[in-house]
Design an enzyme around this catalytic site. Sequence first.
Site, PDB file in Angstrom:
ATOM      1  CB  ALA A  74      -3.118  -5.238   0.436  1.00 47.35           C
ATOM      2  CG  ASP A  75       1.575  -0.411  -0.074  1.00 47.97           C
ATOM      3  OD1 ASP A  75       2.433  -1.388  -0.780  1.00 47.97           O
ATOM      4  OD2 ASP A  75       2.129   0.494   0.675  1.00 47.97           O
ATOM      5  CD  GLN A  76       1.303  -2.290   7.455  1.00 48.91           C
ATOM      6  OE1 GLN A  76       2.258  -2.989   7.693  1.00 48.91           O
ATOM      7  NE2 GLN A  76       0.395  -2.375   8.429  1.00 48.91           N
TER       8      GLN A  76
END
Length: 198
Positions: A74-76
């Site tokens: 996951a990344d934002q």
Amino acid sequence: MTQIILASTSPFRLKMLRDAGLTVDAVASDIDERAIDATLKDTGVTPAEVADILAEAKAVSVSESYPDAVVIGADQTLSLDDEIFHKPADMEGARRHLLALSGKTHELNSAVVIARAGVPIWRTVSVARMTMRKLDLGFIGRHLSHVGPKALQSVGAYQIEGEGIQLFEKIEGDHFTIVGLPLLPLLSALREQEAIDG
């Protein structure tokens, strides 16, 4: 049951998954996010695509070492127009972030990718639009003084689940996207993979 691994040491994402009833191991990815960012600069990729690319890199990297596991990356990214913000390095950086975001609408682009045996098999990107109220310099200083180093733990120099909520006048998007993991579509994908009961 299939082993589920979060390719991250993010305590927030791990807690979200465990709070949802999942048995999850956390294994840090060894990718260099800033090096990947540098290769993407001036290529025309959108901030949402950057988040997706980074999420995939994390998932694939860890899944190569755990080929039988379902690995979640996951990344934002936080974007204001086309500019991508990263976690501030210090309190002065946090102050500059809040000044830049003050009175404007920015986007949080939360990407999640599932990989198995080094191959991405599912992905999604969810976007939240965050409108920050107009902040004066005195308030920014007092706010950062009060929240302290927590301001350095997120890309926007705020944590919406805490006092950061006071910075906003309007939010469009779900809570899980805002805190960095589109949980509902992820749970659906894990059920499709028969990694969790469904």
